[in-house]
Design a protein around this motif. Sequence first.
Motif, PDB file in Angstrom:
ATOM      1  N   ASN A  22      -6.331  -1.764  -3.105  1.00  0.00           N
ATOM      2  CA  ASN A  22      -7.775  -1.515  -3.419  1.00  0.00           C
ATOM      3  C   ASN A  22      -7.426   0.248  -3.675  1.00  0.00           C
ATOM      4  O   ASN A  22      -7.074   0.853  -2.701  1.00  0.00           O
ATOM      5  CB  ASN A  22      -8.626  -1.698  -2.014  1.00  0.00           C
ATOM      6  CG  ASN A  22      -9.922  -0.804  -2.081  1.00  0.00           C
ATOM      7  OD1 ASN A  22     -10.541  -0.467  -3.212  1.00  0.00           O
ATOM      8  ND2 ASN A  22     -10.447  -0.656  -1.219  1.00  0.00           N
ATOM      9  N   ILE A  23      -7.794   0.428  -4.939  1.00  0.00           N
ATOM     10  CA  ILE A  23      -7.382   2.115  -5.271  1.00  0.00           C
ATOM     11  C   ILE A  23      -8.611   2.772  -5.217  1.00  0.00           C
ATOM     12  O   ILE A  23     -10.034   2.134  -5.596  1.00  0.00           O
ATOM     13  CB  ILE A  23      -7.081   1.979  -6.824  1.00  0.00           C
ATOM     14  CG1 ILE A  23      -5.688   1.084  -6.842  1.00  0.00           C
ATOM     15  CG2 ILE A  23      -6.949   3.290  -7.483  1.00  0.00           C
ATOM     16  CD1 ILE A  23      -4.993   1.178  -8.303  1.00  0.00           C
ATOM     17  N   LYS A  24      -8.730   3.728  -4.534  1.00  0.00           N
ATOM     18  CA  LYS A  24      -9.762   4.703  -4.274  1.00  0.00           C
ATOM     19  C   LYS A  24      -9.618   5.765  -5.032  1.00  0.00           C
ATOM     20  O   LYS A  24      -8.721   6.279  -5.467  1.00  0.00           O
ATOM     21  CB  LYS A  24      -9.680   4.790  -2.871  1.00  0.00           C
ATOM     22  CG  LYS A  24      -9.936   3.875  -1.531  1.00  0.00           C
ATOM     23  CD  LYS A  24      -9.871   4.352  -0.476  1.00  0.00           C
ATOM     24  CE  LYS A  24     -10.037   3.037   0.530  1.00  0.00           C
ATOM     25  NZ  LYS A  24      -9.865   3.416   1.941  1.00  0.00           N
ATOM     26  N   GLN A  25     -10.773   6.545  -5.161  1.00  0.00           N
ATOM     27  CA  GLN A  25     -10.754   7.704  -6.060  1.00  0.00           C
ATOM     28  C   GLN A  25     -11.472   8.796  -5.265  1.00  0.00           C
ATOM     29  O   GLN A  25     -12.566   8.508  -4.501  1.00  0.00           O
ATOM     30  CB  GLN A  25     -11.710   7.351  -7.306  1.00  0.00           C
ATOM     31  CG  GLN A  25     -11.346   8.748  -8.285  1.00  0.00           C
ATOM     32  CD  GLN A  25     -12.039   8.578  -9.644  1.00  0.00           C
ATOM     33  OE1 GLN A  25     -12.840   7.356  -9.888  1.00  0.00           O
ATOM     34  NE2 GLN A  25     -11.680   9.531 -10.544  1.00  0.00           N
ATOM     35  N   GLU A  70      -0.363   8.043  -4.658  1.00  0.00           N
ATOM     36  CA  GLU A  70      -1.480   8.751  -5.205  1.00  0.00           C
ATOM     37  C   GLU A  70      -1.105   9.503  -6.393  1.00  0.00           C
ATOM     38  O   GLU A  70       0.014   9.399  -6.781  1.00  0.00           O
ATOM     39  CB  GLU A  70      -1.753  10.053  -4.310  1.00  0.00           C
ATOM     40  CG  GLU A  70      -0.955  11.225  -4.202  1.00  0.00           C
ATOM     41  CD  GLU A  70      -1.511  12.463  -3.628  1.00  0.00           C
ATOM     42  OE1 GLU A  70      -2.431  12.458  -3.406  1.00  0.00           O
ATOM     43  OE2 GLU A  70      -0.339  13.134  -3.671  1.00  0.00           O
ATOM     44  N   MET A  71      -1.994   9.352  -7.406  1.00  0.00           N
ATOM     45  CA  MET A  71      -1.745  10.007  -8.578  1.00  0.00           C
ATOM     46  C   MET A  71      -3.007  11.210  -8.916  1.00  0.00           C
ATOM     47  O   MET A  71      -3.910  10.989  -8.572  1.00  0.00           O
ATOM     48  CB  MET A  71      -1.990   9.013  -9.712  1.00  0.00           C
ATOM     49  CG  MET A  71      -1.791   9.811 -11.264  1.00  0.00           C
ATOM     50  SD  MET A  71      -1.869   8.316 -12.269  1.00  0.00           S
ATOM     51  CE  MET A  71      -3.775   8.205 -12.452  1.00  0.00           C
ATOM     52  N   VAL A  76       2.328  -0.483  -8.303  1.00  0.00           N
ATOM     53  CA  VAL A  76       1.562   0.390  -7.793  1.00  0.00           C
ATOM     54  C   VAL A  76       0.967   1.457  -8.630  1.00  0.00           C
ATOM     55  O   VAL A  76      -0.124   1.942  -8.945  1.00  0.00           O
ATOM     56  CB  VAL A  76       1.602   0.870  -6.136  1.00  0.00           C
ATOM     57  CG1 VAL A  76       0.574   1.985  -5.831  1.00  0.00           C
ATOM     58  CG2 VAL A  76       1.782  -0.192  -5.399  1.00  0.00           C
ATOM     59  N   GLY A  77       2.273   2.224  -9.093  1.00  0.00           N
ATOM     60  CA  GLY A  77       2.019   3.156 -10.192  1.00  0.00           C
ATOM     61  C   GLY A  77       1.290   2.875 -11.481  1.00  0.00           C
ATOM     62  O   GLY A  77       0.351   3.744 -11.827  1.00  0.00           O
TER      63      GLY A  77
END
Length: 95
Positions: free
Chosen positions: A4-7, A27-28, A54-55
């Motif tokens: 689950n990628i959050k922003q 994180e990015m 993931v990256g």
Amino acid sequence: MIMNIKQEDNGKKGKFFVELDGKQEAEMTYTYAGSDKIIIDHTEVSEKLKGQGVGYKLVEAAVDFMRDKGLKVIPLCPFAAAVFKKKHEYSDRLA
């Protein structure tokens, strides 16, 4: 494993990130350059998530966000720059 990628985005800078058990594990980060570009400046993935793509998923989330908002990217982060070089389907987002 479902990722689950959050922003978070405050209009000047933001990040895409992954949390596991309430702890940020990847994180990015990016910064806006004017109204139509972002600069991806850093990508970090914890040992716990290394080797799981993931990256790439963080970059993919950023590309979806940029397409949605009509933004281009300047990938200063070496990892992100390498992904944009490799994934030609993302080249429409390069500034």
